[in-house]
Design an enzyme around this catalytic site. Structure first.
Site, PDB file in Angstrom:
ATOM      1  N   CYS A 102       0.888  -1.165   0.000  1.00 57.11           N
ATOM      2  CA  CYS A 102       0.000   0.000   0.000  1.00 57.11           C
ATOM      3  C   CYS A 102       0.925   1.213   0.000  1.00 57.11           C
ATOM      4  CB  CYS A 102      -0.887  -0.009   1.253  1.00 57.11           C
ATOM      5  SG  CYS A 102      -1.862   1.501   1.438  1.00 57.11           S
ATOM      6  N   CYS A 109      -2.177  14.997   2.438  1.00 55.82           N
ATOM      7  CA  CYS A 109      -3.299  15.024   1.495  1.00 55.82           C
ATOM      8  C   CYS A 109      -4.063  16.318   1.727  1.00 55.82           C
ATOM      9  CB  CYS A 109      -4.233  13.836   1.757  1.00 55.82           C
ATOM     10  SG  CYS A 109      -5.557  13.679   0.531  1.00 55.82           S
ATOM     11  N   CYS A 113     -10.993  14.797   3.874  1.00 56.67           N
ATOM     12  CA  CYS A 113     -12.074  13.881   4.281  1.00 56.67           C
ATOM     13  C   CYS A 113     -12.089  13.863   5.808  1.00 56.67           C
ATOM     14  CB  CYS A 113     -11.836  12.482   3.732  1.00 56.67           C
ATOM     15  SG  CYS A 113     -11.869  12.441   1.933  1.00 56.67           S
ATOM     16  N   CYS A 116     -10.299  10.917   7.965  1.00 56.80           N
ATOM     17  CA  CYS A 116      -9.004  10.383   7.539  1.00 56.80           C
ATOM     18  C   CYS A 116      -7.834  11.138   8.176  1.00 56.80           C
ATOM     19  CB  CYS A 116      -8.907  10.471   6.023  1.00 56.80           C
ATOM     20  SG  CYS A 116      -7.399   9.741   5.378  1.00 56.80           S
ATOM     21  N   GLY A 156      -2.433  10.634   0.458  1.00 56.19           N
ATOM     22  CA  GLY A 156      -2.505  11.362  -0.803  1.00 56.19           C
ATOM     23  C   GLY A 156      -3.657  10.950  -1.675  1.00 56.19           C
ATOM     24  N   SER A 188      -7.132   4.140  -5.781  1.00 52.65           N
ATOM     25  CA  SER A 188      -8.309   4.589  -5.043  1.00 52.65           C
ATOM     26  C   SER A 188      -8.405   6.107  -5.088  1.00 52.65           C
ATOM     27  CB  SER A 188      -8.182   4.104  -3.592  1.00 52.65           C
ATOM     28  OG  SER A 188      -9.277   4.565  -2.826  1.00 52.65           O
ATOM     29  N   SER A 211     -13.918   6.017  -3.477  1.00 51.49           N
ATOM     30  CA  SER A 211     -14.288   6.200  -2.070  1.00 51.49           C
ATOM     31  C   SER A 211     -15.654   6.866  -2.029  1.00 51.49           C
ATOM     32  CB  SER A 211     -13.246   7.073  -1.360  1.00 51.49           C
ATOM     33  OG  SER A 211     -12.017   6.407  -1.353  1.00 51.49           O
ATOM     34  N   LEU A 212     -16.669   6.078  -1.812  1.00 46.00           N
ATOM     35  CA  LEU A 212     -18.033   6.591  -1.904  1.00 46.00           C
ATOM     36  C   LEU A 212     -18.549   7.035  -0.525  1.00 46.00           C
ATOM     37  CD1 LEU A 212     -20.176   6.972  -4.122  1.00 46.00           C
ATOM     38  CD2 LEU A 212     -21.176   4.819  -3.360  1.00 46.00           C
ATOM     39  N   HIS A 213     -18.614   6.077   0.366  1.00 45.17           N
ATOM     40  CA  HIS A 213     -18.898   6.318   1.789  1.00 45.17           C
ATOM     41  C   HIS A 213     -20.292   6.801   2.152  1.00 45.17           C
ATOM     42  CE1 HIS A 213     -14.800   5.324   2.066  1.00 45.17           C
ATOM     43  NE2 HIS A 213     -14.290   6.510   1.889  1.00 45.17           N
ATOM     44  N   ASN A 287     -11.983   2.923  10.729  1.00 47.40           N
ATOM     45  CA  ASN A 287     -10.890   2.806  11.695  1.00 47.40           C
ATOM     46  C   ASN A 287     -10.811   4.082  12.499  1.00 47.40           C
ATOM     47  OD1 ASN A 287      -9.688   0.232  10.925  1.00 47.40           O
ATOM     48  ND2 ASN A 287      -9.323   1.268   8.981  1.00 47.40           N
ATOM     49  N   CYS A 331      -6.506   1.564   6.925  1.00 47.70           N
ATOM     50  CA  CYS A 331      -6.994   2.656   6.075  1.00 47.70           C
ATOM     51  C   CYS A 331      -7.287   3.890   6.902  1.00 47.70           C
ATOM     52  CB  CYS A 331      -8.302   2.287   5.389  1.00 47.70           C
ATOM     53  SG  CYS A 331      -8.198   0.832   4.419  1.00 47.70           S
TER      54      CYS A 331
HETATM   55  N1  SAH Z   1      -7.221   9.519  -1.560  1.00 48.80           N
HETATM   56  C1  SAH Z   1      -7.615   8.224  -1.989  1.00 48.80           C
HETATM   57  C2  SAH Z   1      -6.775   7.102  -1.454  1.00 48.80           C
HETATM   58  C3  SAH Z   1      -6.390   7.064  -0.014  1.00 48.80           C
HETATM   59  S1  SAH Z   1      -7.412   6.424   1.236  1.00 48.80           S
HETATM   60  C4  SAH Z   1      -9.080   7.990  -1.674  1.00 48.80           C
HETATM   61  O1  SAH Z   1      -9.692   8.848  -1.058  1.00 48.80           O
HETATM   62  O2  SAH Z   1      -9.634   6.999  -2.117  1.00 48.80           O
HETATM   63  C5  SAH Z   1      -7.802   4.756   0.955  1.00 48.80           C
HETATM   64  C6  SAH Z   1      -9.196   4.414   1.477  1.00 48.80           C
HETATM   65  O3  SAH Z   1      -9.267   4.458   2.907  1.00 48.80           O
HETATM   66  C7  SAH Z   1     -10.255   5.372   0.965  1.00 48.80           C
HETATM   67  O4  SAH Z   1     -11.422   4.703   0.603  1.00 48.80           O
HETATM   68  C8  SAH Z   1     -10.504   6.221   2.196  1.00 48.80           C
HETATM   69  O5  SAH Z   1     -11.730   6.898   2.126  1.00 48.80           O
HETATM   70  C9  SAH Z   1     -10.432   5.172   3.283  1.00 48.80           C
HETATM   71  N2  SAH Z   1     -10.295   5.716   4.626  1.00 48.80           N
HETATM   72  C10 SAH Z   1      -9.789   6.908   5.000  1.00 48.80           C
HETATM   73  N3  SAH Z   1      -9.864   7.061   6.342  1.00 48.80           N
HETATM   74  C11 SAH Z   1     -10.436   5.936   6.822  1.00 48.80           C
HETATM   75  C12 SAH Z   1     -10.763   5.483   8.132  1.00 48.80           C
HETATM   76  N4  SAH Z   1     -10.525   6.222   9.209  1.00 48.80           N
HETATM   77  N5  SAH Z   1     -11.311   4.249   8.239  1.00 48.80           N
HETATM   78  C13 SAH Z   1     -11.552   3.486   7.152  1.00 48.80           C
HETATM   79  N6  SAH Z   1     -11.252   3.862   5.891  1.00 48.80           N
HETATM   80  C14 SAH Z   1     -10.711   5.072   5.729  1.00 48.80           C
END
Ligand code: SAH
Length: 344
Positions: A102, A109, A113, A116, A156, A188, A211-213, A287, A331
């Site tokens: 990874c 970044c 979000c 994160c 990033g 991603s 990353s939809l969420h 997480n 993540c």
């Molecule tokens: N910037 C990119 C890649 C990095 S994050 C993106 O946004 O996709 C990789 C994945 O981990 C993304 O889906 C992100 O939303 C998720 N992620 C970030 N923080 C997290 C957390 N605290 N718990 C679970 N997933 C998380």
């Protein structure tokens, strides 16, 4: 000084010809790069004079692993110090099907979000393609294994560093280099619509993860500021375009947050959003990040969410196995912090 690991065999050839050297030296140097050597002295089949000359023009040790944190599950989080003393993290994971790296694409970044950790200190700079390669070379050196899967899911936003990320993907797949299969690379993104379309036009066979969420625009905006710039409808159209161009199944990442997006109604709304698409859903129990008040739902609710998607809507769904959470390598737990901060 230039980053030697960012050179391709072709660009090396040109540079060597400019230096009055024979073109075949490019192949030799490239092979050393791919072996992961960190000094010019190790390039034993090159004349001393050429090694010295290269040493004046290029550096090779673009990332240095300064610290390793080993999880009970075999995951290793590595702190990489860059030439300018910036710090990034990369994570090594072992699965049945091999070794996964990874890697980070930027120092920090800027996407902000809310859940994160990578975004907490903002973004200081893009990584070079060679610095992304370097994370893999160093990982291979330290573990004495070959990496066969790469996820660009470290710190990033890879599509915010489009040119170097694309160069990295091409380098990683180079047959005379690491020779990874594009299908084993996952990129991603939080959803940069124009870049997703641009990526689609490249027609690579990589896996795109979105990353939809959240399935609803107003709620997604609360988690991910980028959603205000590119709304869900446009994001979904870009995903359709990606599938049309590449025929690849797209992964939707969905971090489950208790009380926010984990109820049955969200599962139904999510299914409706992605119905009819060539798609897979990866559920990630959120997480924890020490600065944030988000919690993962109870495991029965996570299973229920999965079941709704699978049983009612026939959407292929997995729950991400969390690796390395005991060492803050999961993540969203990666950040650009210095060693002293990690230890304290
Ligand atoms: N910037 C990119 C890649 C990095 S994050 C993106 O946004 O996709 C990789 C994945 O981990 C993304 O889906 C992100 O939303 C998720 N992620 C970030 N923080 C997290 C957390 N605290 N718990 C679970 N997933 C998380």
């Amino acid at each position: 000084m230039k980053d030697l690991r960012s050179e391709t065999q072709d660009s090396l050839k040109e540079a060597l010809i400019d230096l009055g050297e024979k073109a075949f030296r490019a192949k030799q140097i490239y092979e050393w790069i791919v072996k992961g050597v960190t000094s010019f002295e190790e390039m034993k089949n090159l004349p001393l004079s050429l090694r010295e000359q290269l040493g004046k023009l290029y550096y090779l040790d673009n990332v240095k692993i300064s610290e390793q944190f080993k999880s009970e599950d075999g995951t290793i989080k590595m702190l990489n110090v860059l030439k300018d003393d910036e710090v990034i993290e990369s994570v090594y994971m072992t699965y049945k099907h091999g070794q996964t790296a990874c890697i980070s694409s930027q120092v920090g970044c800027k996407m902000k979000c809310s859940f994160c950790a990578s975004t907490l200190n903002g973004m200081s700079r893009n990584l070079l393609a060679g610095e992304m390669m370097g994370q893999i070379y160093e990982m291979q050196n330290i573990t004495n294994t070959r990496i066969n899967h790469v996820v660009i899911m470290g710190s990033g936003e890879p599509l915010d560093n489009y040119v170097e990320t694309l160069k990295f993907i091409k380098m990683a797949c180079d047959e005379s280099g690491l020779n990874l299969s594009a299908r084993n690379i996952t990129l991603s993104t939080c959803g940069l619509v124009p870049e997703i379309k641009r990526l689609a036009d490249e027609q690579l066979q990589i896996t795109l993860a979105i990353s939809l969420h959240h399935p609803m625009q107003s709620e997604r905006e609360k988690l991910m500021p980028i959603a205000k710039k590119y709304n869900l409808d446009d994001l979904m159209s870009a995903v359709d375009y990606y599938t049309e161009k590449t025929h690849r199944r797209v992964t939707f990442e969905y971090a489950l947050i208790e009380g926010f997006n984990d109820k049955d109604e969200h599962a139904h709304a999510l299914a409706k959003r992605i119905k009819g698409k060539l798609a897979h859903v990866n559920l990630i129990p959120i997480n924890s990040v020490k600065e944030k008040e988000y919690y993962a739902p109870k495991s029965h609710q996570i299973k229920r969410f999965k079941q709704i998607l699978e049983d009612k809507y026939k959407i292929s769904t997995t729950i991400r196995r969390e690796l390395g959470s005991d060492i803050n390598a999961a993540c969203g737990q990666l950040r650009n912090q210095h060693i002293s901060d990690v230890i304290s």
